[in-house]
Every structure is written in structure tokens, then in C-alpha cells.
Design a protein around this motif. Structure first.
Motif, PDB file in Angstrom:
ATOM      1  N   HIS A  23      -5.930   9.020 -13.552  1.00 42.42           N
ATOM      2  CA  HIS A  23      -5.792   9.440 -12.153  1.00 42.42           C
ATOM      3  C   HIS A  23      -6.720   8.677 -11.222  1.00 42.42           C
ATOM      4  O   HIS A  23      -6.477   8.576 -10.032  1.00 42.42           O
ATOM      5  N   GLY A  24      -7.788   8.104 -11.735  1.00 40.74           N
ATOM      6  CA  GLY A  24      -8.762   7.464 -10.862  1.00 40.74           C
ATOM      7  C   GLY A  24      -8.351   6.085 -10.437  1.00 40.74           C
ATOM      8  O   GLY A  24      -7.235   5.647 -10.614  1.00 40.74           O
ATOM      9  N   ALA A  25      -9.283   5.336  -9.858  1.00 35.44           N
ATOM     10  CA  ALA A  25      -9.006   3.983  -9.398  1.00 35.44           C
ATOM     11  C   ALA A  25      -8.745   3.090 -10.588  1.00 35.44           C
ATOM     12  O   ALA A  25      -9.208   3.329 -11.689  1.00 35.44           O
ATOM     13  N   TRP A  74      -6.012  16.617   4.434  1.00 33.52           N
ATOM     14  CA  TRP A  74      -6.020  15.552   3.427  1.00 33.52           C
ATOM     15  C   TRP A  74      -5.892  14.170   4.067  1.00 33.52           C
ATOM     16  O   TRP A  74      -6.535  13.210   3.624  1.00 33.52           O
ATOM     17  N   ALA A  75      -5.073  14.043   5.096  1.00 30.88           N
ATOM     18  CA  ALA A  75      -4.914  12.742   5.758  1.00 30.88           C
ATOM     19  C   ALA A  75      -6.225  12.304   6.403  1.00 30.88           C
ATOM     20  O   ALA A  75      -6.638  11.136   6.299  1.00 30.88           O
ATOM     21  N   ASP A  76      -6.899  13.230   7.074  1.00 30.08           N
ATOM     22  CA  ASP A  76      -8.173  12.895   7.711  1.00 30.08           C
ATOM     23  C   ASP A  76      -9.210  12.506   6.663  1.00 30.08           C
ATOM     24  O   ASP A  76      -9.954  11.529   6.819  1.00 30.08           O
ATOM     25  N   LEU A  77      -9.227  13.251   5.551  1.00 35.76           N
ATOM     26  CA  LEU A  77     -10.190  12.963   4.500  1.00 35.76           C
ATOM     27  C   LEU A  77      -9.922  11.594   3.866  1.00 35.76           C
ATOM     28  O   LEU A  77     -10.859  10.848   3.547  1.00 35.76           O
ATOM     29  N   VAL A  86      -8.548  10.460  -3.326  1.00 36.78           N
ATOM     30  CA  VAL A  86      -8.264  11.254  -2.130  1.00 36.78           C
ATOM     31  C   VAL A  86      -7.013  10.721  -1.426  1.00 36.78           C
ATOM     32  O   VAL A  86      -6.144  11.488  -0.987  1.00 36.78           O
ATOM     33  N   VAL A  87      -6.913   9.415  -1.323  1.00 35.02           N
ATOM     34  CA  VAL A  87      -5.745   8.831  -0.660  1.00 35.02           C
ATOM     35  C   VAL A  87      -4.469   9.170  -1.438  1.00 35.02           C
ATOM     36  O   VAL A  87      -3.422   9.498  -0.854  1.00 35.02           O
ATOM     37  N   ALA A  88      -4.549   9.098  -2.782  1.00 36.28           N
ATOM     38  CA  ALA A  88      -3.379   9.427  -3.603  1.00 36.28           C
ATOM     39  C   ALA A  88      -2.915  10.851  -3.339  1.00 36.28           C
ATOM     40  O   ALA A  88      -1.714  11.121  -3.188  1.00 36.28           O
ATOM     41  N   ARG A  89      -3.879  11.792  -3.278  1.00 37.07           N
ATOM     42  CA  ARG A  89      -3.502  13.178  -3.007  1.00 37.07           C
ATOM     43  C   ARG A  89      -2.941  13.323  -1.600  1.00 37.07           C
ATOM     44  O   ARG A  89      -1.983  14.069  -1.376  1.00 37.07           O
ATOM     45  N   ALA A  90      -3.462  12.614  -0.654  1.00 36.07           N
ATOM     46  CA  ALA A  90      -2.961  12.690   0.722  1.00 36.07           C
ATOM     47  C   ALA A  90      -1.529  12.182   0.805  1.00 36.07           C
ATOM     48  O   ALA A  90      -0.680  12.761   1.508  1.00 36.07           O
ATOM     49  N   VAL A  91      -1.239  11.085   0.096  1.00 34.76           N
ATOM     50  CA  VAL A  91       0.132  10.559   0.070  1.00 34.76           C
ATOM     51  C   VAL A  91       1.067  11.599  -0.542  1.00 34.76           C
ATOM     52  O   VAL A  91       2.170  11.855  -0.037  1.00 34.76           O
ATOM     53  N   GLN A 105       2.021   5.366   6.019  1.00 38.18           N
ATOM     54  CA  GLN A 105       0.726   4.843   6.502  1.00 38.18           C
ATOM     55  C   GLN A 105      -0.355   5.018   5.432  1.00 38.18           C
ATOM     56  O   GLN A 105      -1.160   4.110   5.173  1.00 38.18           O
ATOM     57  N   LEU A 106      -0.365   6.170   4.805  1.00 37.19           N
ATOM     58  CA  LEU A 106      -1.376   6.443   3.783  1.00 37.19           C
ATOM     59  C   LEU A 106      -1.156   5.577   2.541  1.00 37.19           C
ATOM     60  O   LEU A 106      -2.113   5.163   1.883  1.00 37.19           O
ATOM     61  N   SER A 107       0.114   5.306   2.216  1.00 39.12           N
ATOM     62  CA  SER A 107       0.373   4.447   1.053  1.00 39.12           C
ATOM     63  C   SER A 107      -0.117   3.030   1.311  1.00 39.12           C
ATOM     64  O   SER A 107      -0.596   2.345   0.395  1.00 39.12           O
ATOM     65  N   ARG A 108      -0.016   2.575   2.556  1.00 38.10           N
ATOM     66  CA  ARG A 108      -0.553   1.246   2.893  1.00 38.10           C
ATOM     67  C   ARG A 108      -2.077   1.251   2.751  1.00 38.10           C
ATOM     68  O   ARG A 108      -2.676   0.262   2.293  1.00 38.10           O
ATOM     69  N   LEU A 109      -2.706   2.357   3.162  1.00 36.59           N
ATOM     70  CA  LEU A 109      -4.149   2.473   2.995  1.00 36.59           C
ATOM     71  C   LEU A 109      -4.512   2.433   1.515  1.00 36.59           C
ATOM     72  O   LEU A 109      -5.499   1.790   1.115  1.00 36.59           O
ATOM     73  N   TRP A 110      -3.725   3.110   0.705  1.00 37.88           N
ATOM     74  CA  TRP A 110      -3.969   3.131  -0.730  1.00 37.88           C
ATOM     75  C   TRP A 110      -3.935   1.715  -1.307  1.00 37.88           C
ATOM     76  O   TRP A 110      -4.794   1.307  -2.075  1.00 37.88           O
TER      77      TRP A 110
END
Length: 572
Positions: A23-25, A74-77, A86-91, A105-110
């Protein structure tokens, strides 16, 4: 925790069977794992309390059904921490909430913080599918395919499933072609392109790609079945020929042999089908998918012994429709006069489309055993699941009463049912025929004319009304028109053909009547048709032929009142 927003790794993946890390990086080979973003921040930005508080806030909000607060938290976090977990959970949360723009947008951040992450690329690809952005999808899927060479064949076969919900099948076909073409040396690539072509209505291209797949992998059963399905749309003979060749070269191909046997049944090549089913049964003695069609084929061929054996074997398996098996076994026992056994089977039919028919047959058995009131009670205690089944129960009760000789009661049952359903075609037709048997021609005409107003092309109603007039020597011209119309609608029906011959006889067209009745009798050697044919032969002066015909018919049907009356009429 909660079902709608599980706190797990991203659930919405591309659907390709790629090996995923934890689950991690995901560290890049040869490099140390990147330190968490929280720890990389400037000392004065201690985000740990915020992470703990805001993640709990988001999860509790989602549990309470407050999607807005949960997604926002979650998006803000994710944007503050840039931590891959955190990004994975937000997506995941944004996707499940169907906020696809935010999820994108969040997937691009990921991918920005973890450019080598397969899971991030899968998530973005899934979002592209969900938002119908196929033009952006190809590069993402291409990378995923390249990164998992060990599963490339299986992943190619999953492409069409991934894109199944997309409405533009031509666009899907173009995308699959683009993704699969680099792997043209693999049969799975051609199979994927064939599937996409079929879905897009391009059957010629589909056939071409399936043939390429089989050239690369001649023993591939799935491809052989796909080819047969395509061929059967144009020529069942070609599909049969192709499958016969395939199972000859691959005797253990059970699915292909089963499909071949079913096609042969459709072409009424029962002996050939039986040969293949016998082989299937030898290889799969306990497989219900094999046993059931063998049982049905045996019954169709009049092999009651084999049919019974296979049906009884199915009762000991997990075959889902046990009621249907009991219904067929009940029929076999009833035909062999094993009434108690038949009754027991019919009473075990508790689900499915045969419940009413089974109860009707069980009631007939009770009648034969001298229990008419128990028979009626059984029908009354049977609950029809819908209006059609309730009508069938009424018809069954009327038939029961007719068989018991209680014709007036039968008519009363039907008349009462017509009060509630005055436009029911089945009730109208049955009531008309019953009215004729109790000597009420006016009611017969009323019911049939009502039915014909509802359904002007009801062949049997046209025939019944026309025959009633012809038999009573009334309105012969109109009767001839009605029966002729019924003949046009059902030219091979022996009883309608008989009616036409009878009205021709009444009109004095004896030679025409003879030819018509001979044709009817050739279709079905029914005692009433024999009686009519005998009378026409007698009137033509061919009395010896008439006597022989009627004598032969009475030997076949010794209890026929119609034949007895005809013989008495012609030979008093």
C-alpha cells in the motif's frame, strides 16, 4: 469499517492482472525509499497533528454519510502532505463519491509524487474510462502493458472487459487495435482485436483476426468457439464443419464438442448430436451441463429409458432447477400409467414455470383415481403468481370438469372468470368450445365474435366459428371465408384443413372436399377427420373405401364417439 468508502488500497483499478506492490510508496530500483513528505517539510510545519485529525474527520464524515466533508478533508490533506498513501486514499474517496474531476486532479498529483507507481497509473486509467476520455487512455494503458510482460497475454484479453461500458464501440475498436498491434505475435492480441470488432459490428474484421489467432495457436478452444459463433450468424453448416474439424484434432475440447452437439440439435441431426453427447458423458459423467441436454435429446428421440436415467442422475447433483426435473419425470411416469409415482413428482414441482402445469396434471391423476373434489381442491389451493397463471388454473379446472362429464359446471367456471377478465382470449376461446358442447351455439358465436374483435387474425377462433356454421349447415359462404382465412394463417394445421374440407362438402364440392380431407388425414390420423373423410367417400359412391377407412380408424380409436356415430349414420 464502512462498505461504501473502505479504508483500503485503491479498489478501482484498471482490471489488468498486474503484480502490485504494497500500500505504501513504490521505491525506484537502486534508490532508497523517499522519506515521507511530512518529515521533509520545514520544521515549523508540523503536519502530524493535522494528518491525524483530518484523516479521522474525513473517515467519520464518510461513515455518517457526509460525503462533502469527507472528500474535502482527504483532498485537502493530500494536497498539503503530498504523501502517496494519503493521495491514494483521496483519489479513492473522490472516485467513489463520483467527483471524477477532483479524482483526476488528485491522480495527477499522485503520479507527480510517485511517477513510477503502477497503482497511480491504474487509477488514472480507470478514471479516463469512467469519464469517456479514450483519447487520453492509450498512453497510460500502453505503459501498464509494457511494465507487466509476464501477464501481457491475460492483460490483452481483459482490454474489452475494461472498456465494455463505453458506448462508442468503434472508438473502442480503434483503441484496442492501437494497444494490441505491438503484440501481433501473440494470439491473444488478435483475439482482443476480434472481440472489439464484433462489438463494433465489424464481423469481417473479427473473422480475420480470429483466424490469425488460430493460426498462432491452433488448439485454442476459446478462439474456435468464437469463430463458430461468428460463422453461425451466416451459416450453421460452416460453424458445424469448423467445430467438427476442431474436435477431431482436439478430442478433449469439451466446450467445443458441447457447442457442436447443440448446433447439431438445432439442425435436427439428432443421431450425430447423440454421438458427441455420449463422448461428453464418458469424459464428464457427473457434469449437469452435459447430463441435462443428453436427457432432453433422449426424450426427444423417444428414448424414455435413457431420458429417465439421466434425469434421475441429475436429481443427485447440484442442478439448479430440480422442479423441472420432477416435472419431466412425472410426465414419464404418467405416460407409463404409474400414477402414484407421477403424482409424487408433480407435487415436488414447487418453483419455476411448470408449477401450474404440474398441479393441473396432478389434478388429472386425482380425477382418474376417482377423486374429483380433491382434484378441484388441489387447483383451488394452488396460487398463481400472476394473471396468466391464474388463467391457466381456471382453464385446468374447466378441463377437469369436462373430463368428468360435468360440462355445465365447466362452462360456469369459465363464465365467472370472464366476468373479471371479459377480454381474456384464452378464456373466451375455451368458453366458446365448452358452450358448443352443452348445446349453446349462441354463446359460442358471442364468445368467438368478441374474441375476433380483439384479435381478427386468431386462426383457431376463425376456424371454430366457421366450422360451427358449417357443421350446422348455416352461413356457409361466410364460414368458407373464415376457414379459408384461418388456412392462410396456418396452412399446415390438420384441424383447420379438416374444417375447410367439411365446409367444401357442405357446399356440395365433393371432389375438392375429398382432396382437402385426404390431406388433413395425411397430416394427422384423427378420428374426427376420419369420420368426415368417410362420409365424403360414401357420398361419392366409394362405399367400400369408406367402410374400410372407418373400420381401420375405429380399431385405432375404439372409444371414439365421433367414429361410432359416423358408422351408425352410414351403416344404420
Amino acid at each position: 469499517m464502512h462498505a461504501k468508502f473502505p479504508v483500503t488500497a485503491l479498489a478501482l483499478t484498471l482490471g489488468l492482472s498486474l503484480a502490485l506492490p504494497g500500500h505504501g510508496a513504490e521505491p525506484v530500483a537502486g534508490k532508497k525509499p523517499r522519506p515521507a513528505a511530512v518529515e521533509a517539510r520545514q520544521p515549523e510545519e508540523n503536519l502530524l497533528p493535522r494528518v491525524i485529525f483530518q484523516s479521522l474527520l474525513g473517515e467519520f464524515a464518510l461513515q455518517r454519510g457526509d460525503t462533502r466533508i469527507g472528500v474535502e478533508a482527504w483532498a485537502d490533506l493530500a494536497q498539503r502532505t503530498r504523501d502517496p498513501k494519503v493521495v491514494a486514499r483521496a483519489v479513492e474517496v473522490a472516485t467513489l463519491a463520483r467527483q471524477f474531476d477532483l479524482a483526476m486532479q488528485l491522480s495527477r498529483l499522485w503520479l507527480e509524487v510517485e511517477p513510477e507507481s503502477t497503482r497511480a497509473r491504474q487509477a488514472q486509467s480507470s478514471l479516463l474510462v469512467l469519464t469517456d476520455r479514450l483519447d487520453e487512455l492509450a498512453p497510460q494503458v500502453a505503459v501498464l502493458l509494457e511494465r507487466d510482460p509476464g501477464n501481457i497475454a491475460n492483460n490483452l484479453l481483459h482490454l474489452n472487459r475494461l472498456l465494455a461500458s463505453h458506448k462508442d464501440k468503434k472508438a473502442v475498436q480503434r483503441l484496442v487495435d492501437q494497444l494490441a498491434t505491438p503484440y501481433a505475435s501473440l494470439p491473444e492480441a488478435h483475439f482482443a482485436m476480434a472481440q472489439a470488432a464484433v462489438n463494433a459490428g465489424d464481423e469481417l474484421r473479427a473473422s480475420t483476426e480470429i483466424e490469425k489467432a488460430l493460426l498462432l495457436r491452433p488448439d485454442w478452444e476459446a478462439a474456435a468457439l468464437a469463430r463458430a459463433q461468428l460463422q453461425a450468424r451466416l451459416s450453421t453448416t460452416s460453424a458445424i464443419s469448423g467445430l467438427e474439424d476442431f474436435v477431431t484434432r482436439n478430442p478433449g475440447a469439451g466446450e467445443a464438442r458441447l457447442s457442436l452437439a447443440r448446433l447439431l440439435i438445432g439442425e435436427k441431426r439428432y443421431d450425430d448430436a447423440r454421438r458427441h453427447f455420449d463422448r461428453l458423458l464418458k469424459d464428464n459423467p457427473d457434469n449437469p451441463a452435459v447430463i441435462y441436454p443428453i436427457a432432453m435429446l433422449a426424450l426427444q428421440q423417444g428414448d424414455a429409458k435413457t431420458g429417465r436415467q439421466q434425469l434421475e442422475k441429475l436429481l443427485g447433483t447440484d442442478f439448479p432447477d430440480q422442479s423441472m426435473l420432477h416435472f419431466f419425470l412425472g410426465q414419464l411416469d404418467q405416460e407409463q400409467k404409474k400414477l402414484d409415482a407421477a403424482f409424487a413428482h408433480f407435487m415436488q414441482v414447487t418453483t419455476g414455470n411448470q408449477v401450474v402445469a404440474a398441479r393441473a396434471r396432478a389434478a388429472q391423476i386425482l380425477l382418474q383415481q376417482g377423486k374429483p373434489e380433491e382434484a378441484r381442491e388441489l387447483l383451488h389451493n394452488t396460487r398463481g403468481g400472476n394473471a396468466e397463471e391464474r388463467t391457466q388454473l381456471t382453464l385446468a379446472e374447466a378441463q377437469l370438469l369436462r373430463d368428468a362429464g360435468r360440462l355445465s359446471e365447466a362452462y360456469e367456471v369459465l363464465a365467472q372468470a370472464l366476468v373479471a377478465q371479459p377480454d381474456n382470449p384464452d378464456l373466451l376461446y375455451d368458453a366458446a368450445l365448452t358452450a358448443e358442447r352443452i348445446g349453446k351455439p349462441e354463446q359460442l358465436e358471442s364468445h368467438l365474435q368478441h374474441l375476433l374483435r380483439l384479435q381478427p387474425d386468431h386462426a383457431h377462433a376463425l376456424n371454430a366459428l366457421g366450422y360451427s356454421w358449417a357443421d350446422r349447415n348455416q352461413q356457409l359462404a361466410e364460414a368458407y371465408k373464415m376457414i379459408s382465412r384461418a388456412m392462410t394463417l396456418q396452412p399446415d394445421d390438420p384441424f383447420i384443413t379438416d374444417s375447410l374440407g367439411w365446409v367444401q362438402y357442405r357446399l356440395g364440392h365433393l371432389e375438392e372436399a375429398l382432396a382437402t380431407l385426404e390431406r388433413a388425414y395425411g397430416i394427422k390420423a384423427d378420428p374426427e377427420i376420419a369420420a368426415h373423410l368417410g362420409e365424403v367417400l360414401w357420398q361419392l359412391g366409394r362405399k367400400d373405401e369408406a367402410k374400410k377407412l372407418l373400420a381401420d380408424a375405429i380399431r385405432q380409436h375404439p372409444d371414439s364417439e365421433v367414429l361410432a356415430a359416423a358408422i351408425k349414420k352410414l351403416q344404420p
